[in-house]
Write a protein that holds these residues in place. Structure first.
Motif, short mmCIF file in Angstrom:
data_model
loop_
_atom_site.label_atom_id
_atom_site.label_comp_id
_atom_site.label_asym_id
_atom_site.label_seq_id
_atom_site.Cartn_x
_atom_site.Cartn_y
_atom_site.Cartn_z
N UNK A 55 -3.75 -3.85 1.49
CA UNK A 55 -3.11 -2.54 1.38
C UNK A 55 -4.17 -1.50 1.06
N UNK A 56 -3.85 -0.26 1.36
CA UNK A 56 -4.74 0.86 1.06
C UNK A 56 -4.38 1.49 -0.27
N UNK A 57 -5.41 1.82 -1.04
CA UNK A 57 -5.28 2.62 -2.26
C UNK A 57 -5.96 3.96 -2.01
N UNK A 58 -5.59 5.00 -2.76
CA UNK A 58 -6.18 6.31 -2.54
C UNK A 58 -6.37 7.05 -3.85
N UNK A 59 -7.43 7.84 -3.91
CA UNK A 59 -7.78 8.55 -5.15
C UNK A 59 -6.82 9.69 -5.47
N UNK A 60 -5.95 10.06 -4.56
CA UNK A 60 -4.93 11.05 -4.91
C UNK A 60 -3.74 10.44 -5.65
N UNK A 61 -3.72 9.12 -5.74
CA UNK A 61 -2.58 8.37 -6.28
C UNK A 61 -2.80 8.11 -7.78
N UNK A 62 -2.02 8.76 -8.62
CA UNK A 62 -2.19 8.60 -10.06
C UNK A 62 -1.84 7.20 -10.54
N UNK A 63 -1.19 6.40 -9.69
CA UNK A 63 -0.85 5.03 -10.06
C UNK A 63 -1.93 4.02 -9.67
N UNK A 64 -3.00 4.51 -9.07
CA UNK A 64 -4.09 3.62 -8.68
C UNK A 64 -4.64 2.87 -9.89
N UNK A 65 -4.70 1.55 -9.78
CA UNK A 65 -5.29 0.75 -10.83
C UNK A 65 -4.39 0.45 -12.01
N UNK A 66 -3.16 0.95 -11.99
CA UNK A 66 -2.27 0.69 -13.13
C UNK A 66 -1.81 -0.76 -13.11
N UNK A 67 -1.45 -1.26 -14.29
CA UNK A 67 -0.99 -2.65 -14.39
C UNK A 67 0.27 -2.88 -13.57
N UNK A 68 1.16 -1.87 -13.55
CA UNK A 68 2.41 -2.03 -12.81
C UNK A 68 2.14 -2.28 -11.33
N UNK A 69 1.29 -1.45 -10.73
CA UNK A 69 0.99 -1.60 -9.30
C UNK A 69 0.22 -2.89 -9.05
N UNK A 82 -8.15 -1.53 -0.22
CA UNK A 82 -9.12 -0.61 0.39
C UNK A 82 -9.16 0.70 -0.39
N UNK A 83 -10.36 1.26 -0.49
CA UNK A 83 -10.61 2.43 -1.35
C UNK A 83 -11.73 3.25 -0.70
N UNK A 84 -11.71 4.59 -0.80
CA UNK A 84 -10.88 5.46 -1.64
C UNK A 84 -9.70 6.11 -0.95
N UNK A 85 -9.38 5.71 0.30
CA UNK A 85 -8.16 6.21 0.91
C UNK A 85 -8.38 6.93 2.23
N UNK A 86 -8.37 6.17 3.34
CA UNK A 86 -8.38 6.76 4.68
C UNK A 86 -9.45 7.82 4.87
#
Length: 677
Positions: A55-69, A82-86
């Motif tokens: 899956x793709x992750x993105x630096x605009x996403x405040x949930x990036x890296x959270x335990x929940x996600x 994948x990082x930092x997002x497209x």
């Protein structure tokens, strides 16, 4: 290209609970239509990779890296992030966690991302900034990641979708280089690869390609001498370890979207063929990563889940080593009702809990949308180290896939693409006998919020709900102790009518190897081509211009049979010499059609002549032609002309294609097979 996903907008994080939505109507009481699924355990496909589901992750996403996600992804079996997002990959600067011209949410830096990757149990794939960065910046990132921090980041892409930098007209990808041609990008890849591998020689470097039959594939830009793929592979091929494809198939209806995965085999075949032709010696070491995809319809609802399951599995069966969904959170774009449930046009796997103008709100933050369960079902179906094997159905609305497990179990994934009717499915097996006990069954139905499980039906009969994913896990009727190991990856060469196939020897199990059996995959059945006590075989009577996929199995002196070898695909061509010679060229291409030219030379032909060829796929059709009379019946094309051939004659045509444009490799003139120039 511009509407497929939100790539430059930050999504707010105000959690709002959506109103309850009633379930869709159930199917009627009429008897369910019947279908037959055939699973052929002798017809081996690719081995399930460690990094398959991504899956793709993105630096605009405040949930990036959270335990929940991270925990949601870990539970779904996501093993690549994948990082930092497209397109942010070409504006992002990792040292200060900035993306000039875009939004970067707090606490989304590289170390935070890696924390989430580790908690998920995944591997990272990083986009090094080509558009506005430098090779030195990328090399410094490798040093920080792998030397300073010891993260062991293996996979690095050099930029994102750089063919969208304006060179071909459309301009969505940041690229500050004065020269935006494929030659400039390819030379840049070489510079990046050299700098990054000087820091850590173990890193794997990826170059951006266009996906076959997707813009701008096949187009030769102004000032260029070849297409993007030919240029990039010819220059950068010896310096890279994998290539990067993105796939956003078209389709305005769910039925159209769910039919697209049938193109995958041709798509990857053509990509691999381009790598082989242009990337230089030892091109077989170059892997294929598909690092962005999503459904064109129903991105939050059941069509998206079914598309995810079919697309990911089809790609992985064909040897792609990672498939990465776009993306984790994306935000709503428009509310619609799809298959009886609200769809927000949100390409994320998880809800961003935002509201559309007019008041329609998504579910609570991080609520999984249906495609999330499609990915989760895939990790239930096939695990790293399993081998995909051929499966198919006699009903176009039923998708079928299968995988063998090292412990002897067999898993079968069934996809019912009919939104209204259930199916009663009969399962037949070749090369495998399931136990008579009820299999373990996992099901994800339309509107469900979890995958149900239980022991239902039998290994030979299952009921599939409408619009559903079903996985069966079967045990063998009898365990086989100490079978021989599978033969290694076959290699081979083909002429117009013959082929020579060789393979590494299999490791014996409890008994010596007695012989090897070579099988051609013919749909869901296996056609034995021959057997030998050695490790090579010659086969004849092949059809010119045809594609063949074969496996090798080992049989020991006790009669025990190995798993199938990895598959080998060969394409027969034209004879080395003939009384006629043909050259077909793709003169002008626009990624959905092309102008083709054919030059024919022959001696001793007087008066009218007919040239015949067959398209390799059923999605190619001649729409007009000149310098002859053109007809097409099915996939067979004929052109009749009276132009003199002794010094060569030229005929031309316009053709449309609705998928990968694989050109024919065999032509007949008045029934004589011609050489190809």
């Amino acid at each position: 290209m511009t509407a497929r996903r939100l790539r430059w907008a930050a999504w707010p994080v105000i959690a709002v609970l959506a109103a309850a939505v009633p379930a869709a109507g159930t199917a009627g009481a009429a008897a369910a239509p019947e279908a037959t699924v055939t699973v052929n355990a002798r017809a081996g496909l690719a081995t399930v990779p460690e990094t398959g589901i991504g899956a793709n992750h993105a630096v605009w996403d405040s949930q990036l890296g959270t335990d929940t996600v991270a925990d949601l992804f870990g539970d779904a079996g996501v093993r690549m992030l994948r990082y930092p997002g497209g397109s942010y990959g070409d504006i992002y600067h990792w040292k200060d966690n900035t993306a000039p011209g875009g939004y970067v949410a707090p606490n989304t830096d590289f170390d935070t991302f890696m924390g989430g990757v580790r908690r998920t149990g995944a591997q990272p794939v990083i986009i090094a900034n080509y558009g506005t960065g430098t090779p030195q910046e990328a090399a410094d990132w490798v040093r920080y990641a792998n030397v300073t921090k010891g993260y062991g980041v293996r996979y690095w892409e050099i930029g994102n979708e750089l063919y969208g930098n304006g060179h071909y007209g459309a301009n969505w990808e940041a690229d500050n280089h004065a020269d935006k041609s494929p030659v400039a990008y390819a030379n840049g890849v070489v510079a990046y690869a050299d700098a990054m591998k000087a820091v850590d020689p173990s890193v794997k470097i990826g170059a951006v390609l266009t996906t076959p039959a997707n813009w701008p594939d096949g187009i030769v830009g102004t000032g260029d001498t070849a297409t993007w793929n030919q240029t990039v592979l010819s220059i950068a091929g010896p310096h890279v370890d994998f290539v990067i494809l993105h796939w956003y198939p078209g389709g305005s209806t769910a039925a159209e979207a769910l039919a697209k995965p049938e193109q995958v085999t041709d798509m990857i075949y053509l990509a691999r063929d381009q790598i082989t032709r242009y990337a230089g010696a030892n091109s077989g070491r170059i892997g294929i990563a598909l690092t962005e995809t999503n459904s064109p319809v129903g991105v939050d609802t059941q069509p998206g889940a079914l598309f995810a399951a079919e697309a990911f599995t089809s790609l992985l069966e064909n040897g792609v080593f990672t498939v990465d969904w776009w993306d984790t959170h994306n935000g709503p774009t428009a509310l619609s009702t799809v298959a009886g449930y609200p769809d927000y046009g949100d390409s994320g796997l998880l809800s961003s809990a935002t509201c559309l103008e007019g008041g329609a709100c998504e579910p609570a933050l991080n609520t999984p949308f249906a495609p999330y369960y499609g990915l989760k079902m895939l990790s239930t179906f096939a695990r790293p180290g399993d081998q995909y094997v051929r499966a198919g159905a006699d009903d176009p609305l039923i998708g079928a896939h299968a995988a063998r497990r090292p412990n002897g179990d067999l898993a079968v994934l069934l996809v019912n693409k009919d939104p209204d009717q259930a199916r009663t499915v009969t399962l037949d097996y070749q090369g495998y006998t399931p136990a008579s006990s009820a299999p373990q069954v996992f099901t994800f139905t339309n509107g469900a919020t979890s995958i149900a499980s239980g022991a239902t039906g039998t290994g030979t009969s299952q009921a599939l709900p409408p619009y559903s994913l079903t996985t069966l896990v079967l045990h063998p009727a009898a365990a086989v102790s100490a079978p021989p190991g599978a033969p290694g990856q076959p290699t081979g060469t083909a002429t117009d009518r013959t082929a020579t196939i060789s393979w590494p020897a299999a490791a014996p199990g409890g008994h010596p190897i007695a012989k090897y059996e070579v099988y051609r995959q013919f749909g869901t059945t296996s056609e034995q081509w021959g057997e030998t006590t050695g490790t090579s075989i010659d086969v004849g009577n092949l059809v010119p211009g045809s594609r063949y996929t074969v496996n090798v199995l080992a049989r020991d002196t006790a009669g025990k049979v190995s798993w199938a070898s990895p598959p080998l695909t060969l394409t027969t061509g034209a004879p080395a010499a003939s009384s006629c010679t043909v050259r077909m060229t793709d003169v002008t291409d626009w990624a959905s059609g092309f102008v083709g030219g054919i030059h024919v030379v022959a001696g001793g032909v007087v008066g009218d002549w007919t040239l015949t060829f067959t398209w390799p796929t059923g999605r190619q059709r001649v729409t007009s032609g000149w310098n002859g009379t053109w007809t097409q019946t099915g996939s067979t094309v004929k052109v009749t002309s009276s132009a003199p051939l002794s010094s060569g004659a030229d005929v031309g045509f316009v053709a449309d294609y609705g998928g990968p444009n694989i050109l024919p490799t065999a032509f007949s003139l008045n029934g004589t097979l011609c050489a190809v120039a």
